[in-house]
Design an enzyme around this catalytic site. Structure first.
Site, short mmCIF file in Angstrom:
data_model
loop_
_atom_site.label_atom_id
_atom_site.label_comp_id
_atom_site.label_asym_id
_atom_site.label_seq_id
_atom_site.Cartn_x
_atom_site.Cartn_y
_atom_site.Cartn_z
N ASN A 23 0.80 -1.13 -0.04
CA ASN A 23 0.06 -0.11 0.09
C ASN A 23 0.90 1.26 0.19
OD1 ASN A 23 -2.49 1.62 0.66
ND2 ASN A 23 -1.14 2.00 2.74
N ARG A 46 -8.42 5.44 1.35
CA ARG A 46 -7.63 4.76 0.32
C ARG A 46 -6.64 5.47 -0.15
NH1 ARG A 46 -12.87 2.12 -0.10
NH2 ARG A 46 -12.51 -0.12 0.41
N ARG A 86 -0.48 -12.54 2.76
CA ARG A 86 -1.12 -11.76 3.39
C ARG A 86 -1.09 -10.45 2.83
NH1 ARG A 86 0.40 -7.53 7.40
NH2 ARG A 86 -1.34 -7.04 8.98
N GLU A 96 -5.68 -8.12 4.84
CA GLU A 96 -5.90 -7.47 6.22
C GLU A 96 -6.84 -6.36 6.13
OE1 GLU A 96 -3.97 -4.72 9.77
OE2 GLU A 96 -3.57 -4.52 7.73
N ARG A 146 -5.45 -19.01 12.15
CA ARG A 146 -3.91 -18.79 12.11
C ARG A 146 -3.58 -18.73 13.65
NH1 ARG A 146 -2.20 -13.06 9.75
NH2 ARG A 146 -3.72 -12.48 11.57
N ASP A 167 -1.25 -6.66 3.32
CA ASP A 167 -1.09 -5.95 4.55
C ASP A 167 -1.82 -4.50 4.08
OD1 ASP A 167 0.30 -4.55 6.96
OD2 ASP A 167 0.80 -3.03 5.54
N ASN A 195 -2.98 -11.24 16.90
CA ASN A 195 -1.81 -11.04 15.96
C ASN A 195 -0.59 -10.10 16.17
OD1 ASN A 195 -2.56 -8.09 15.50
ND2 ASN A 195 -3.03 -8.52 13.20
C1 QV4 Z 1 4.28 9.07 12.78
C2 QV4 Z 1 3.40 9.74 13.54
C3 QV4 Z 1 2.14 10.28 12.37
C4 QV4 Z 1 2.85 10.88 11.40
C5 QV4 Z 1 4.20 10.39 10.91
C6 QV4 Z 1 4.93 11.32 9.90
O1 QV4 Z 1 2.80 8.80 14.42
O2 QV4 Z 1 1.23 10.99 12.89
O3 QV4 Z 1 1.89 11.13 10.33
O4 QV4 Z 1 5.05 9.89 12.18
O5 QV4 Z 1 5.70 10.52 9.07
C7 QV4 Z 1 5.22 3.91 12.73
C8 QV4 Z 1 5.00 4.68 13.97
C9 QV4 Z 1 4.13 5.92 13.73
C10 QV4 Z 1 4.71 6.68 12.48
C11 QV4 Z 1 4.95 6.03 11.41
C12 QV4 Z 1 5.57 6.69 10.11
O6 QV4 Z 1 4.33 3.79 14.89
O7 QV4 Z 1 4.11 6.77 14.75
O8 QV4 Z 1 4.15 7.87 12.15
O9 QV4 Z 1 5.50 4.59 11.61
O10 QV4 Z 1 6.83 6.77 10.61
C13 QV4 Z 1 3.16 -0.70 11.69
C14 QV4 Z 1 2.92 -0.34 13.19
C15 QV4 Z 1 2.54 1.37 12.98
C16 QV4 Z 1 3.90 1.80 12.08
C17 QV4 Z 1 4.00 1.04 10.75
C18 QV4 Z 1 5.00 1.57 10.01
O11 QV4 Z 1 1.62 -0.64 13.64
O12 QV4 Z 1 2.70 1.74 14.18
O13 QV4 Z 1 3.89 3.30 12.14
O14 QV4 Z 1 4.07 -0.32 11.10
O15 QV4 Z 1 6.20 1.35 10.64
C19 QV4 Z 1 -4.95 0.53 10.88
C20 QV4 Z 1 -4.61 0.04 9.52
C21 QV4 Z 1 -3.88 -1.42 9.40
C22 QV4 Z 1 -2.68 -1.45 10.36
C23 QV4 Z 1 -2.94 -1.12 11.64
C24 QV4 Z 1 -1.84 -0.93 12.59
O16 QV4 Z 1 -5.91 -0.15 8.95
O17 QV4 Z 1 -3.69 -1.65 8.22
O18 QV4 Z 1 -3.61 0.37 11.70
N1 QV4 Z 1 -1.71 -2.68 10.39
C25 QV4 Z 1 -0.78 -3.19 9.18
C26 QV4 Z 1 0.17 -3.92 10.08
C27 QV4 Z 1 0.96 -3.11 10.82
C28 QV4 Z 1 1.58 -2.01 10.24
C29 QV4 Z 1 0.74 -1.44 9.05
C30 QV4 Z 1 -0.41 -1.94 8.57
C31 QV4 Z 1 1.51 -0.57 8.21
O19 QV4 Z 1 -0.31 -5.18 10.58
O20 QV4 Z 1 1.95 -3.46 11.65
O21 QV4 Z 1 1.88 -0.87 11.01
O22 QV4 Z 1 2.15 -1.16 7.11
O23 QV4 Z 1 -5.56 -0.43 11.81
CA CA Z 2 -3.56 3.73 -0.10
#
Ligand code: QV4
Ligand code: CA
Length: 404
Positions: free
Chosen positions: A69, A127, A164, A202, A306, A166, A267
């Site tokens: 994404n 999206r 999966r 997901e 899972r 993501d 998870n």
């Molecule tokens: C930070 C600020 C933001 C700001 C940004 C600016 O918090 O407000 O906009 O900087 O650059 C990490 C940090 C997060 C940071 C971001 C970008 O935690 O604070 O933003 O990086 O630097 C995982 C973690 C996230 C992590 C992300 C990327 O959970 O914390 O973000 O990896 O490293 C929703 C979605 C769902 C998602 C879920 C977590 O619908 O799709 O949130 N789940 C999947 C994965 C998950 C992953 C992602 C998606 C992203 O299972 O592990 O997020 O790929 O519900």
């Molecule tokens: Ca998108």
């Protein structure tokens, strides 16, 4: 001919990601792609290939977590701080190792002032805007779809069995379909001709938002996040819930149809308060209740199940929040992930929890395989937290979560 299927494993994103040092190498850096080279803390392409080959040769299938994404966060800077040393510039949207450039991102399409998802009630934002600052790919473009499909086809060539997807909720179902349609059949060295990759998306749908899991049924299965949240509430006996109420578990609880559902007790996100994490989620930290929940899941016919397998981290709560929710996997001083060692008593070392090796969980996986296809039958309960049911005439299970 394919030999007997022994097991299936989902692996962490295998593609190159950003290296984050503040905090120090969080687990979530792997969700910030820099390129589609197979090169991470877990190893390089040769090592990935060797794993997939060895696993396939003994009937263990590998499923890849595909992060397509987005790329890294908008604040990721520029340089070669990436797991394979590929240069990138998050500010100018330049990822030459793919290559992607500014045209390949949704900056122009997103309509919010901040460029971020601000309101989950607006499906266009969800999206087309950035999730947590992550640079959002323009998957409406055939070029981007082709790069994504090329990455996934590379993995199919190596021998993976599926993906999966993501952050599927943050992509239009039609865009996902477009890159899935470009995928090859699975490698005939291990799979029969014409086998399609197994796809599960997901989509966090706990209700109350315009985007629902059913929007994605055309592409494959979807994660059913209500499952773990509700089962945790029941097993913890919160909100007046009791196991007797599990009699109509499944669609009767408002879940997606069984043949569309990918289910799990916890998870990698919600076991530590990320994505749809809530206090009710059961994890290895609550071992006794966790085993009951996983046992119930594996005994019950609903959904494609899972099992989680974790690493231990120094969980530390401040005002109800785990301030160490970012801590990455057990690692060596060079940053590489530590091996999973096996102790004499068959448990895992090096801080790997290996829930899948816990005796009760391992045995319930055997139970599930034995009763596969058998009807849910002969339910009994005591009106409280003692329940029992059969699976045809192949299996029968009894739970006692009362205090007597
Ligand atoms: C930070 C600020 C933001 C700001 C940004 C600016 O918090 O407000 O906009 O900087 O650059 C990490 C940090 C997060 C940071 C971001 C970008 O935690 O604070 O933003 O990086 O630097 C995982 C973690 C996230 C992590 C992300 C990327 O959970 O914390 O973000 O990896 O490293 C929703 C979605 C769902 C998602 C879920 C977590 O619908 O799709 O949130 N789940 C999947 C994965 C998950 C992953 C992602 C998606 C992203 O299972 O592990 O997020 O790929 O519900
Ligand atoms: Ca998108």
């Amino acid at each position: 001919m394919p030999e007997k299927l022994q097991a299936r494993k989902e692996v962490s994103p295998p593609n190159e990601n950003i290296v984050i040092t503040d905090p120090n190498r969080p687990w979530w850096e792997r969700y910030q792609p820099i390129s589609y080279k197979l090169c991470t803390r877990s190893g390089n392409e040769d090592e990935f290939r060797e794993m997939v080959t060895r696993c396939n040769n003994v009937g263990v299938r590998i499923y890849v977590d595909a992060v397509v994404n987005h790329m890294c966060g908008s604040g990721g800077g520029s340089g070669t701080h990436s797991t394979c040393g590929s240069y990138f510039n998050a500010g100018t949207r330049d990822f030459p190792a793919v290559p992607y450039s500014g045209w390949d991102f949704n900056d122009g399409k997103c309509q919010t002032g901040s460029g971020e998802i601000e309101n989950y009630g607006d499906m266009y934002q969800v999206r087309d805007c950035r999730l947590s600052g992550l640079l959002d790919l323009a998957l409406e473009k055939d070029y981007v779809r082709s790069e994504v499909a090329e990455y996934m086809n590379h993995l199919i060539d190596i021998g993976v069995a599926g993906f999966r997807i993501d952050a599927a909720k943050h992509m239009w179902p039609g865009d996902i379909k477009a890159f899935l349609d470009k995928l090859k059949d699975l490698n005939t060295q291990w799979f029969s001709a014409g086998t399609r990759p197994f796809i599960y998306q997901e989509v966090i749908d706990l209700g109350g938002e315009p985007i629902t899991g059913s929007d994605y049924f055309g592409n494959g299965r979807v994660t059913e996040f209500k499952y773990g949240a509700k089962l945790g509430t029941v097993i913890r006996k919160w909100n007046g819930e009791k196991m007797a109420y599990l009699k109509n578990w499944g669609e009767g609880w408002g879940f997606v149809p069984s043949d569309r559902a990918l289910v799990f007790v916890d998870n990698h996100d919600n076991q530590r308060g990320h994505g749809a994490g809530g206090a009710s989620i059961l994890t290895f930290w609550d071992a006794r209740l966790y085993k009951m929940a996983v046992g119930f899941m594996l005994a019950h016919p609903y959904g494609f199940t899972r099992v989680m397998s974790s690493f231990r981290w120094p969980r530390y709560f401040v005002d109800g929040q785990d301030v160490n929710d970012w801590v990455g996997p057990p690692s060596n001083s060079d940053g590489s992930t530590k091996s999973v060692t096996i102790n004499a008593d068959t448990t895992c070392g090096n801080d790997w929890v290996c829930e899948h090796r816990w005796r009760q969980i391992r045995n319930m996986v055997v139970f599930r395989n034995v009763v596969d296809g058998q009807a849910f039958s002969n339910w009994w309960d005591n009106g409280s937290n003692q329940v029992a049911f059969g699976r045809g005439n192949k299996g029968f299970i009894v739970f006692n979560n009362d205090d007597w």
